[in-house]
Write a protein that holds these residues in place. Structure first.
Motif: not given
Length: 397
Positions: A27-39, A85-91, A114-118
């Protein structure tokens, strides 16, 4: 948590906790790639110029690398559950901003965070290795990495389908909600893990260069995976261009379904972990590197828009993803066998190096496809794993 409870958990990490950690990493690492096909959709919606659209992905990657180098090492210094937990809240905050803002500057800043917190995912992977016994560490890490790899492989088709049926901000809003729920769950169920190191943060960061210089297995495994991840990124950057082009005329939905094919390759991760536990890391590494080479060779030899050509694309995608998945687990199993007090720093260095290889592969792949088409991209793509295999032959048995 007292010493006896800690020992019990380490010797008998429950299946449900392994599954939870695997799910969390995905769930966390998926955030790095959601935007790629939607640029394209995102840039036109927020008023970002075509020349600047690539910053959406680039800044997320930069944030992730910064997190690997400056946040993940904190796993050797501060209590791990709180760090996650703190990293997830930032994300989650950054995801809410991306879903709501129409300002290009604000969106790009949120992408960086998003990248930083992931990198919370890369705190959880060493966390799982701490909880596992020496004899089961490969299996546990392999299972957790399966979840992480599934997150990577499912993220692009998922975001494409959600954007197609709803709107592009929807995927970020849904992910923000999922991350908040995940933070609450992990804060309740994860055992406390407080490192014994008393060093300062500055000394911790300074030690990373020393670790890189004095840890040959880290350098070797990082080079192996930087090469295969470079091919992985090159392939998944260019194959959508091929499939949507005049040879195949795939729709966005069809490309998303094709991307789901690669998910089958994630099964190699737990298999590789079990092989590593049996002492077969070197042999399994040779097989993994060879699978990546064969996956590209098949595409070079058979290029057709017929059913045969499509079948080869499917088989190659599975082989590629399986080889990359296996090699990643083998690499992490090897470095996690080193001192537990430096495990987070080793993981941060390992991930940062191979992630750079992935960024290079993606950039070179896009350029090669524009310059010489699919064949040019493939010829460059096969160079990376060949270099890794030649380096592998220098490894002492």
């Amino acid at each position: 948590m007292n010493a006896s409870n800690k020992q019990t958990i380490e010797q008998n990490i429950p299946t449900w906790l392994t599954v939870l950690l695997a799910t969390a990493c995905g769930i966390i690492v998926a955030n790095l790639y959601y935007a790629q096909p939607l640029v394209g959709l995102i840039s036109s919606s927020i008023g970002l110029s075509a020349g600047s659209a690539g910053l959406i992905v680039t800044l997320t990657q930069i944030g992730y690398v910064l997190g690997l180098l400056f946040i993940v090492p904190l796993g050797d210094l501060v209590e791990n559950r709180r760090l996650v937990v703190l990293s997830l809240l930032l994300t989650s905050v950054a995801l809410v901003v991306t879903a709501m803002t129409k300002s290009p500057i604000l969106f790009l800043a949120a992408s960086l965070f998003i990248g930083l917190g992931s990198v919370a995912a890369q705190v959880l992977v060493p966390f799982a290795s701490y909880l596992a016994s020496d004899s089961s560490r490969g299996r546990v890490v392999g299972n957790v990495m399966s979840g992480l790899l599934l997150g990577i492989m499912l993220s692009r088709p998922l975001s494409s389908l959600v954007a197609d049926y709803f709107s592009w901000p929807s995927i970020f809003a849904v992910s923000a909600a999922a991350i908040i729920v995940l933070a609450i769950v992990l804060s309740k169920v994860l055992p406390e893990r407080r490192p014994t190191s008393s060093t300062s943060y500055g000394a911790l960061l300074s030690s990373m260069w020393h670790l890189l210089r004095t840890t040959p297995i880290l350098r070797r495994r990082a080079v192996y995976h930087a090469c295969v991840f470079g091919t992985f990124s090159l392939f998944w950057t260019t194959v959508p261009l091929l499939l949507s082009g005049p040879d195949f005329h795939f729709s966005q939905k069809a490309i998303a379904l094709y991307a789901l094919v690669g998910v089958a390759g994630a099964i190699a991760a737990p298999v590789a972990g079990r092989l590593a536990d049996r002492g077969w890391t070197r042999s399994a590494t040779g097989i993994a590197l060879s699978m990546v080479i064969v996956s590209v060779l098949l595409l070079l030899v058979i290029q057709s828009n017929s059913y045969i050509g499509i079948t080869v694309l499917v088989v190659s995608a599975i082989l590629l993803d399986a080889g990359v998945s296996a090699n990643l687990v083998l690499g992490q199993r090897a470095i996690f066998a080193l001192g537990p007090e430096i495990r987070s720093r080793l993981n941060g260095l390992f991930m940062a190096i191979f992630f750079f290889g992935g960024a290079l592969g993606s950039a070179v792949g896009g350029w090669a496809y524009a310059w010489g088409g699919w064949s040019a991209a493939l010829w460059i793509g096969i160079v990376f794993p060949v270099i890794a295999l030649l380096y592998y032959f220098t490894e002492k048995k």
